[in-house]
Structures are given as C-alpha cells and as structure tokens.
Design a protein around this motif. Structure first.
Motif, PDB file in Angstrom:
ATOM      1  N   ALA A 144      -2.335  -7.065  -2.649  1.00  0.00           N
ATOM      2  CA  ALA A 144      -0.900  -6.922  -2.473  1.00  0.00           C
ATOM      3  C   ALA A 144      -0.172  -8.056  -3.174  1.00  0.00           C
ATOM      4  O   ALA A 144       0.822  -7.832  -3.874  1.00  0.00           O
ATOM      5  N   VAL A 160       0.833  -1.197   0.000  1.00  0.00           N
ATOM      6  CA  VAL A 160       0.000   0.000   0.000  1.00  0.00           C
ATOM      7  C   VAL A 160       0.874   1.256   0.000  1.00  0.00           C
ATOM      8  O   VAL A 160       0.649   2.185  -0.776  1.00  0.00           O
ATOM      9  N   VAL A 180      -7.262  -6.945   0.827  1.00  0.00           N
ATOM     10  CA  VAL A 180      -6.019  -6.160   0.786  1.00  0.00           C
ATOM     11  C   VAL A 180      -4.821  -7.094   0.608  1.00  0.00           C
ATOM     12  O   VAL A 180      -3.916  -6.824  -0.188  1.00  0.00           O
ATOM     13  N   SER A 202      -5.944   0.717  -4.469  1.00  0.00           N
ATOM     14  CA  SER A 202      -4.963   0.763  -3.382  1.00  0.00           C
ATOM     15  C   SER A 202      -5.145   1.974  -2.475  1.00  0.00           C
ATOM     16  O   SER A 202      -4.840   1.894  -1.291  1.00  0.00           O
ATOM     17  N   THR A 203      -5.687   3.097  -3.007  1.00  0.00           N
ATOM     18  CA  THR A 203      -5.941   4.215  -2.090  1.00  0.00           C
ATOM     19  C   THR A 203      -7.064   3.856  -1.111  1.00  0.00           C
ATOM     20  O   THR A 203      -6.982   4.173   0.068  1.00  0.00           O
ATOM     21  N   ASP A 262       2.687   1.626  -3.364  1.00  0.00           N
ATOM     22  CA  ASP A 262       1.740   2.007  -4.399  1.00  0.00           C
ATOM     23  C   ASP A 262       1.338   3.475  -4.272  1.00  0.00           C
ATOM     24  O   ASP A 262       1.217   4.183  -5.271  1.00  0.00           O
ATOM     25  N   ALA A 290      -7.713   0.884  -0.116  1.00  0.00           N
ATOM     26  CA  ALA A 290      -7.100  -0.059   0.816  1.00  0.00           C
ATOM     27  C   ALA A 290      -6.322   0.692   1.892  1.00  0.00           C
ATOM     28  O   ALA A 290      -6.347   0.317   3.065  1.00  0.00           O
ATOM     29  N   ALA A 291      -5.654   1.764   1.488  1.00  0.00           N
ATOM     30  CA  ALA A 291      -4.879   2.539   2.459  1.00  0.00           C
ATOM     31  C   ALA A 291      -5.790   3.140   3.524  1.00  0.00           C
ATOM     32  O   ALA A 291      -5.490   3.073   4.718  1.00  0.00           O
TER      33      ALA A 291
END
Lengths: 493, 333
Positions: A347, A12, A343, A203-204, A15, A206-207
């Motif tokens: 990854a 994360v 997530v 991914s944002t 990315d 997920a962050a």
C-alpha cells in the motif's frame, strides 16, 4: 493516524476498483487462489489447534502439577518468543531440509507460536479460584470431568485469545513459511511482487487475505463475546490451587517438557551456533554486521520514540475523552495490528508513487509502515498505564496548587512511564525482527539484520546468515525478557 | 528519566540519522539487477577510468524493471542493468530508454542488440540442466528441455518460476515454438516441477540429492566450483545444445533512462559496460558469465560460447508479461 492505519484497506479497495471487475474476477476466481486458500486455511487452523493443545497442556503441567521448579519451566517454555519465527524456521530447515513440507511447517510454526497460548493460559490457571473445581468434585464429578466441564470453560478467554493471536501471526507470516516452502497468501503476494512489482495480481491476493483476516477476527470476537457468563460474581480471596501429585510420572513428564524446550528453543539456537562455528574460520563480515546492527537498532529506536509519541494522544483520547469518534479512532488502529507487513508495504509503495512521490524510497516511508504496524501495540500498553492515572489525581494536584504542566510532569508522568517504556520496547522488538515491510521499503543501501539474514538464507548461505540471526536474537532477548517479567509482575504473580 | 533518554535519543538520531540514512549526492544512480559482485567490480573500474561515482540500488530484474515503469519520468535512476532481456524489453516498451549512440554499439554482435537499439547486451548465461549422476544416469537425460513436461519427470526437477531468470527461459520457448507448445510446457512445469525460490536453492537441492535435476543457468554451478565447490561436487551440468529451447542463451542488458538528468555520464557508463575494457573486466572476474562483445574470450573454465549451439531468439521476441500470464493461468504464481 487513524487514516494511516486505514491506508492499506483504502489502497486495496481503490486498486480493485481500478483493475475493473472483469480482470479482478479473473485474478480472484482461479485455481491458484483456491489452492492458496486451502493451504492458508488448513495451516492456520491446524496450527491454532496444535498450539492450543500444546500450550494448554504445558500450562496445566506447570501450574497444576507437582513438577519441580515450575518457575524455571515457565521461563524456558516461554523463551521461544525471543526467537523470530523465520529464525526458528531457518534453524530447522538448515539442519533437516526435509522439514520443508506442509507437515514440517505445522511442526515448526507450532514450536514457534505455542507460547502465545501457553502464557495467557498459564496466567489464567494461576488466577482461577479452586473453589469452583472443588465444588464440582464435591458434587461427584471425577477430576477429568471437573477439568473439562469447569476449568476448561473458564480458560476459554485466554485459550481463544491466544489461539487467535497464533492465527493472526500465521496469516501474516512470510519468512518462516517461505523457507519451509509452503505457499500461503502472504508468500504468494511476495512472489507476485518480485515477479511484477506492485501489480493487480498482488493487490487482488492482498484483498482475499484481508477478507480472510476479517473473518478470523470476526469469528474470534463472536466466540469471545459469548463468554461473559463465566465471570465470577464476587472477587473473594482465592487460595492457590492444589497441585496434582505427579509421583513416578515426574521424570517422564519432565523429559517431555525438556523435549519441547529442546525442539522449540534448542534447535534454532543450536543451529545458529553450529553455523557460526562453521562460518567463523572463514572470517566474519564485521563491517556489514556492524552496519546492519546499527541500522536495525537506530530504526528500532527511532520507531520506538516516534510511535510511542504518536500513541500518546490516541491513548489519552481513548481513556480520558471517550466518545464514539475517539473509540472509533482507537478501534481503527487495532485493526491495523492484524495487517500483514506485506500488505502495508504494498500500500505504501503504491500510495507514495501516486501521491507523495518525494517520500518514496526514504526512511520516512519505512517509519510510516512501522507506525501502521506497531502503533496498536503502543496504544494498548499506554492505555493500560493511563487508566492507572485517573483524572481525580489531576484534580487533587490542582487543589494543591500545581499547574497543568506541573501536574503532567510530576503526577501523570511517573504513573505512565512504565507503560511508555513497555510500549517503546514492544515497538523496538517488532522493528528489529521485521522482515517483509523492510524488504519492500528500505531505501537505497539500507540493510537491517533481518534483510541481510534474509538475503543470505534465501541463497542457502546458512553459515553467512547465522551471525545476523545471532545478533537479532541477542539484541531482542533482553527486551523480551524484561517485558515478560514486567507482565508477570503487573498481573501480581 | 525516560523522558530525558528519549530526548537524547531523538537528538542523536537527528545528528546521525541524516548521514546514516541520507542518499543525496551527485553520483550516478544505477538500478542494478546484475550480479552485485560483478557490477561492483565493473563500476570500480569505470570510476577509476572516468572519475564518475556510481551508486547502486540492487534488486531483481522484474522488481526493478517494474519499479522503473511505475516511477516513469520521476525515476531517480540514470542507468538500468539486468541479467535477462525480458526486464529490459519491459522498460523499453514503456518508452523509458534513451537511444544509444552508434559508438556504443560498435563491436557488439547484432543478435545482442534489440530492434529498438535502446539498450545493449553486455553479458550472457547459458541455460543448463543440473543433475545428480547418483540418481540420473547420462543416458536417462532428456534430449530436449520440453521433454520435462512428460509424465515420467513428475517431481524430478526443480525450477524457480518467480525469478526473471526462468521467465526468460519460458519466454524463449514461446518465442521459438509458439503459444501451443509454450502453454503445454508451462502446464508440464506446474504438473511435474518442484518450485524453488532461486537458482542457488535448486543447485543445492540437486547437489544434496533432494531432487534429481533442475533448470538453472550455467554460472551458478561454475561460481560454486570456483569457490569451495561444496554445493556442486555431486552435481553435473547437461547442455542441451542443438538449438533446443533448453540451450537458450540469456542476454544481460544495460540502458540509459530517458529521464536521467546526467545523460552524458549515464551514456558513458553503458558504453563502458559494452566496451572491450568492460568485457575484459567481466572475463577476468570470478563471475563466470560469458563475455559477448568485441570478441573478448570468456573465462577459460567455461565451455566456449561457440560450442553452445543456442537457438536464435530475437531479443525483442521475448515476452515476459505473456509468461507471467501463463504462470498465473495454470496456477504456478
């Protein structure tokens, strides 16, 4: 291993750096993320509260009132744990489509997850020394006041721990919420994935989800830490607490408990049976059922063996060779316990494509995802088991002439075996009912019971989905039953 | 005892695992986003004719298309097939498709071949409004799909924005009417539409009276009619026609990956899918997509292709990423 557990976090971060601040900011600070944040936080908080209230009430009734057959009620009220939340959700949605709403979702996830509070609180109530309450009452507090001011605070570790588990489960829940059409971060990440594979938008999200998760863990840890002062000074020998006579209320209370069992266990199981009955005349797809069941069991068994083997060195290091480094390694694997499958899968897709391309779309990569997700479960149970085999026993064995291998085999192994078994069973259960990571990572042609169930139920083919759900429950029920029984025996109750 | 059991389990896995999970042999690898049942039937016929084995990795248009882009030259795929043009364009724009020989394109109407000539249309589906006549009389139906953005449609229609199917329809709106109308339509979707996971979920929700209408492709309704009909007996189809964006004809494509190490066989497969023989397999199947090449007539249950009056949208004008960006901007995704 610790690296494997950290991989999702690293992914994360890397990315986000790769996306660049401007684009990342655009993807994070937008209305949709705010909406998801509201949904996720509201549902998680509400479900933690309702599960805490329902779980504690039920535990109190079963442990502290004169309800007939409390043992049977405990087993029945814990039983919804056998049914994966997405199957419970399927049971409700397929019977009553209108349940697909935020309030319906709260109802369904509460029914699926309250046992996570019920079990520890019931255990805590059983272990409480009634002398404290009696003292409080002797000082003039009414029964309710004594409960609120003396009993409840002592239940807080169990209550908070259980509610924290509910929250963590909800943050990573995908299947149940997707079927109930409630958008949270986890379902939105999956949507982004289906819309554009593993891109920056996924991914944002997920962050942000990971941030939320850390926040929940942090709050949970702080609240739990503040509880030391409730510890008893001496052990003493506690009596069983006296039970509140229910009298005439017995029948209505039993009906209420029966209602909870009917809603939490009866609806999903009844719904599966109903759709089986509807679908059987058309013929069951025996080949694909058998194939999916075999794959699920093989993957579960492979993961169980592999992950317990990986957990052993971590647990040995943590118990026998404590140092900042080893406890650091141990903590890292716990962190992964809370990671949502989606997530972890994102990854691994990303890393395998960039770094270890030959692993992409292989069973090995899928097993690696399971290892990240379920290693903590195995470590926890192994740790507890190893703690029961103190080093002094090794020394005794050595003085009696046994070499290190003989000691390991004849002394340590029998003591650790129950822990190994429990760890393996936990991993097996997790893998058989795992959905999101399997959806993203399963290699060409690998179908599990969970993915087949998902393929059918997302097309609203409820009758076709039911046999897969039934098999999943049948395969996981014995292991769950043995585990809850072992756990109760281990706590001496 | 546990130790021995574990050992046996490991050994068993070692023995059976390879055959159960292994995926290596010399079959062609087809990344298939087309309907599974249809592609299975087509591939069987292809193998019967040529003796070439084909292995399917099934998935959605966007998922597999983006996966191919990420995999790039390392992809194990030889051929890619989809249900919509947007994912084909995505892979094409990444320069991953090999040119198709003119023989493959012979008999394919020019509007079903993109400007690059690196993939070919092999089937089509028509956009429709599925509606529940108990809740919505025929006179109350919208004349244009763009009317759904008006306030009176709030909460009255379903759509499935995560799938490439609907993204294709939205892309057609942008291609035909420009950014301003496109953006307004997307905002209307966010304000008025009820999000569903896929077309079948929409069909069932309309049929059960849960929502009055929904935007889907024709063949979900016809497939259900051809089977039990339980999920379509209360629902009817409204064709927008008149070159409305709502009459958009979505073209399913097939292409050969440049990275394929079995290019000859891969080209044979794509040629077969576009050929008269392939189109006839499609027309005779219960899949109910339109056959579009070599003048092969589609399944007679369907409203004929010639009566659909779809708008003319050049395949290369369909911009999937633009639609996704718009969906993200208004918060649909």
């Amino acid at each position: 291993m610790a690296l494997l557990a950290l991989l999702p976090l690293v992914y994360v971060v890397v990315d986000m750096v790769g996306i660049g601040w401007v684009e990342a900011r655009e993807l994070i600070f937008r209305a949709r993320v705010g909406e998801l944040l509201r949904n996720t936080v509201a549902l998680t908080t509400a479900a933690m509260l309702t599960s805490a209230a329902l779980g504690t009430t039920l535990a109190w009734v079963v442990e502290r009132t004169t309800i007939p057959a409390p043992g049977v009620w405990t087993a029945l009220l814990a039983a919804p744990l056998v049914v994966p939340a997405f199957v419970t959700s399927f049971g409700w949605v397929s019977l009553w489509p209108a349940v697909a709403s935020p309030w319906g979702a709260l109802l369904v996830v509460t029914l699926a997850y309250y046992p996570l509070v019920f079990l520890p609180v019931a255990a805590a109530l059983r272990g409480l020394d009634p002398a404290l309450e009696e003292t409080a009452e002797a000082f003039g507090l009414s029964g309710w006041a004594a409960f609120a001011r003396v009993v409840l605070p002592q239940l807080r570790p169990a209550l908070l721990g259980g509610s924290l588990l509910v929250g963590l489960h909800l943050l990573s829940e995908f299947g149940a919420l997707q079927l109930l059409r409630v958008d949270t971060f986890t379902t939105a990440i999956y949507e982004q994935y289906t819309a554009s594979f593993s891109g920056p938008a996924a991914s944002t999200l997920a962050a942000v989800l990971l941030l939320l998760l850390c926040l929940l863990l942090l709050v949970g840890e702080l609240r739990l830490r503040g509880l030391r002062r409730y510890a008893k000074v001496g052990g003493g020998s506690a009596r069983r607490a006296r039970r509140q006579p229910l009298g005439l209320a017995s029948a209505p209370v039993m009906m209420a408990l029966g209602g909870v069992v009917a809603l939490g266990l009866g609806v999903p199981l009844g719904s599966i049976v109903r759709w089986l009955v509807a679908g059987v005349p058309a013929g069951l797809p025996w080949g694909s059922l058998a194939g999916a069941a075999t794959t699920s069991v093989l993957l579960g068994a492979a993961a169980a063996v592999l992950i317990t083997a990986l957990a052993l060195p971590v647990a040995i290091l943590a118990v026998r060779y404590r140092s900042p480094l080893t406890s650091g390694i141990e903590r890292t694997t716990y962190l992964a316990n809370a990671l949502p499958g989606i997530v972890v899968a994102l990854a691994l897709v990303s890393v395998s494509l960039r770094v270890v391309e030959p692993l992409y779309q292989t069973t090995t990569l899928l097993l690696a995802a399971y290892a990240v997700l379920y290693l903590p479960r195995a470590v926890v149970t192994l740790r507890a088991a190893l703690a029961q085999a103190p080093p002094v026993l090794d020394d005794v064995a050595h003085t009696l002439g046994a070499g290190p291998w003989a000691t390991a085999w004849r002394v340590v192994r029998p003591l650790v075996a129950p822990g190994l078994r429990a760890g393996a069973a936990l991993v097996f259960l997790g893998v058989v009912t795992e959905l999101t990571a399997t959806l993203l990572l399963a290699p060409l042609g690998t179908n599990t019971l969970a993915t087949q169930f998902w393929a059918e139920s997302s097309q609203i083919e409820y009758a076709a989905a039911a046999p897969y759900a039934a098999l999943m429950v049948l395969i996981s029920a014995p292991a769950t039953f043995l585990l809850t029984r072992d756990a109760r025996r281990a706590s001496g109750l | 005892m546990w130790g021995r059991k574990a050992l046996v389990a490991v050994l068993l896995l070692g023995l059976t695992g390879c055959s159960a999970f292994g995926s290596d042999d010399d079959a062609l690898v087809l990344y298939n986003a087309q309907n599974r049942g249809l592609m299975q039937a087509l591939v069987e016929e292809f193998t019967k004719t040529t003796g070439i084995e084909v292995k399917l990795r099934n998935g959605g248009d966007s998922e597999l298309g983006n996966q191919l882009v990420k995999e790039g030259a390392k992809s194990p795929a030889d051929v890619f097939t989809t249900e919509n043009a947007t994912a084909m364009s995505l892979v094409d724009r990444a320069g991953l498709f090999a040119p198709l020989p003119p023989a493959t394109l012979r008999g394919v109407p020019t509007q079903y071949v993109p400007a690059s000539k690196r993939w070919v249309g092999v089937a089509a589906r028509s956009t429709v409004l599925v509606f529940d006549p108990r809740q919505l009389s025929e006179s109350a139906l919208p004349a244009s799909m763009l009317d759904l953005a008006k306030p009176e449609w709030q909460g009255k229609f379903g759509y499935a924005p995560t799938g490439a199917d609907f993204q294709g329809i939205a892309a057609a709106v942008y291609a035909l009417k420009g950014d301003q109308v496109g953006d307004a339509f997307v905002q209307g979707l966010k304000d008025n539409g009820v999000k569903h996971a896929n077309n079948i979920a929409i069909l069932k929700a309309v049929n059960s009276g849960e929502i009055p209408a929904g935007i889907i492709y024709h063949y979900y309704w016809f497939q259900d009619r051809a089977r039990t009909g339980d999920d379509s007996d209360h629902a009817k189809l409204h064709y927008f026609g008149k070159r409305d964006p709502g009459a958009f004809l979505s073209i399913a494509g097939a292409g050969v990956l440049q990275s394929s190490d079995r290019a000859t066989e891969a080209q044979q497969l794509v040629a077969f899918l576009a050929s008269k023989q392939g189109q006839e397999v499609l027309a005779k199947s219960n899949d109910l997509q339109y056959a579009i090449n070599h003048g092969v007539a589609s399944n007679p249950a369907l409203r004929p292709l010639t009566q659909l009056q779809p708008p003319a949208v050049p395949l290369s004008a369909l911009d999937g990423p633009k639609v996704l960006a718009a969906f993200r901007r208004v918060g649909i995704l």
